[in-house]
Design an enzyme around this catalytic site. Structure first.
Site, PDB file in Angstrom:
ATOM      1  N   ASP A  76       0.810  -1.216   0.000  1.00  0.00           N
ATOM      2  CA  ASP A  76       0.000   0.000   0.000  1.00  0.00           C
ATOM      3  C   ASP A  76       0.848   1.273   0.000  1.00  0.00           C
ATOM      4  O   ASP A  76       1.493   1.581   1.008  1.00  0.00           O
ATOM      5  CB  ASP A  76      -0.879  -0.050   1.255  1.00  0.00           C
ATOM      6  N   ASP A 255      -2.066   5.755  -4.913  1.00  0.00           N
ATOM      7  CA  ASP A 255      -2.372   4.810  -3.830  1.00  0.00           C
ATOM      8  C   ASP A 255      -2.739   3.416  -4.330  1.00  0.00           C
ATOM      9  O   ASP A 255      -3.865   3.175  -4.742  1.00  0.00           O
ATOM     10  CB  ASP A 255      -3.518   5.403  -2.998  1.00  0.00           C
TER      11      ASP A 255
END
Ligand SMILES: *[C@@H]1O[C@H](CO)[C@@H](O)[C@H](O)[C@H]1NC(C)=O
Ligand SMILES: *[C@@H]1O[C@H](CO)[C@@H](O)[C@H](O)[C@H]1NC(C)=O
Ligand SMILES: *[C@@H]1O[C@H](CO)[C@@H](O)[C@H](O)[C@H]1NC(C)=O
Ligand SMILES: *[C@@H]1O[C@H](CO)[C@@H](O)[C@H](O)[C@H]1NC(C)=O
Ligand SMILES: *[C@@H]1O[C@H](CO)[C@@H](O)[C@H](O)[C@H]1NC(C)=O
Ligand SMILES: *[C@@H]1O[C@H](CO)[C@@H](O)[C@H](O)[C@H]1NC(C)=O
Ligand SMILES: *[C@@H]1O[C@H](CO)[C@@H](O)[C@H](O)[C@H]1NC(C)=O
Length: 368
Positions: A76, A255
């Protein structure tokens, strides 16, 4: 910071590379999110909001401890902490999940500091800051801080997160890639993410630690800088076929942990424009839905980052979620309370993105 996490799982692994370049392969799969997440503030208060659901995330294997215990983790770029679940966790999220048996590791060190991680998608993970030997591919990090979770809410499919962002948004100390650079486990302070486009295969992409990804990506076509937070860039506009939907400058974050493209403004006009070409209908909990068969008819979306127009192919916004026959989620939603644009997986799948953690350069390359 935030990452609208997602649903799905995926996995996988592996290692590899040339001199001190290490690659982790990721694969992905789909799953259905059964519940609707709610958003929690960091102090644990519930901020009523956010429905979001089915998604897809990208993950790979790491090992923790000595001897090594394997975990499938969600890589992430929207957060900076590593967490895994502890074998003392009795909450539903932990049942059946891989859990860490700390008593079986000779390198485990605990602290008694409790940490709380909250994501924009509403999931929450709470546990003790701890230190361990972590391996990714053939990189080994000594005494890496991480959080050993014994309370978990909303982490239905994601059972571990591996944050690839910077220390300013970390809850538990030095993020793993920063440790890799400090411990000279990699040659260069560069991290590259490459996510595979097609959802119907098991190879999900690669995270390259320590360099650009010359295997999957061509030369850099544009470079900008992040500020203190890695992967944050300045967005100057969002348009479709030359029609501007926002020309205010805002901050955006690249992201990998978010399944959609999330824009911090009212997207009613934008949806109307899309709807002229492909019929979009409200899908409570998921934003909007569309026929998967219409994917190739969706128009391109242009995101201007620091003066450069980056194109997202329309088809990237047709997101297959779960096993709903023929129906896909439309992978773009507006959420002004998030405050930043989240350039999630639909943006990343069309290009490779690299972050240099020292110069703060963020660079974009075309896929090969
Ligand atoms: C990754 O971990 C999973 C679960 O432990 C395992 O089944 C899989 O074989 C691993 N993959 C690789 C490439 O090591
Ligand atoms: C491990 O790293 C070495 C150099 O650091 C590299 O030569 C080797 O190919 C890597 N192997 C794997 C499996 O990543
Ligand atoms: C922990 O290690 C012991 C002894 O090596 C072994 O018997 C046990 O199965 C391990 N437990 C777990 C949960 O891995
Ligand atoms: C989690 O661990 C903390 C610290 O040891 C403890 O205070 C708390 O009761 C534990 N919570 C659960 C749900 O096990
Ligand atoms: C820097 O990034 C933060 C997010 O950490 C953002 O809130 C802020 O607006 C950014 N500043 C600039 C000048 O881009
Ligand atoms: C863009 O800027 C112009 C002039 O500054 C303004 O008139 C227009 O409404 C803006 N468009 C959008 C979509 O914000
Ligand atoms: C899209 O257009 C159809 C008519 O073609 C309409 O019924 C539907 O409500 C529109 N959807 C949205 C989200 O505006």
């Amino acid at each position: 910071m935030a990452s609208m996490k997602v649903l799905f799982s995926l996995l996988v692994t592996i290692a590899v590379a040339e001199a001190a370049i290490h690659r982790i392969h990721v694969t992905r799969k789909h799953a259905i999110l059964a519940s609707i997440n709610r958003m929690f503030a960091a102090n644990g208060d519930v901020v009523p909001e956010l429905t979001r659901d089915g998604e897809l995330f990208y993950s790979g294997n790491i090992t923790v401890g000595t001897p090594p215990q394997t975990f499938v983790t969600d890589f992430d770029t929207g957060s900076s902490d590593l967490w895994i679940m502890d074998d003392t966790c009795e909450m539903d999220d932990c049942k059946g999940a891989p859990v860490f048996h700390k008593k079986n590791s000779t390198t485990y060190k605990a602290s008694n500091v409790q940490k709380v991680i909250g994501y924009a998608g509403g999931n929450l993970a709470i546990g003790l800051q701890s230190y361990e030997t972590i391996t990714l591919g053939n990189i080994s990090l000594e005494s890496q801080s991480f959080i050993l979770i014994n309370q978990s809410l909303g982490n239905v499919f994601t059972k571990s997160v591996f944050g690839l962002s910077s220390p300013d948004v970390a809850q538990s100390g030095t993020p793993p890639f920063y440790t890799a650079v400090e411990q000279k486990a990699v040659d260069k302070p560069i991290l590259t993410v490459f996510l595979e486009k097609s959802a119907d295969n098991t190879f999900g992409g690669e995270v390259t630690l320590g360099d650009y990804d010359t295997k999957n990506c061509g030369p850099t076509y544009s470079t900008t800088k992040s500020n203190t937070t890695d992967w944050f860039v300045n967005i100057n506009g969002v348009s479709i076929n030359g029609k501007q939907f926002s020309n205010k400058t805002c901050t955006g974050v690249v992201d990998t942990g978010t399944t959609y493209l999330i824009l911090p403004f009212d997207v009613t006009e934008l949806i109307k424009t899309i709807n002229e070409t492909v019929e979009i209908t409200r899908w409570p909990g998921y934003g909007w839905s569309m026929e998967c068969a219409d994917a190739d008819k969706l128009p391109q979306i242009t995101i201007n980052i620091d003066g450069y127009d980056h194109i997202i192919e329309g088809s990237q916004l047709s997101v297959p979620i779960g096993d709903i026959k023929g129906q896909c989620a439309f992978g773009l939603v507006g959420a002004d309370y998030v405050g930043v644009s989240i350039l999630g997986d639909p943006f990343i799948r069309d290009r490779c993105v690299s972050q240099n953690i020292q110069t703060k350069e963020v660079s974009f390359a075309l896929r090969k």
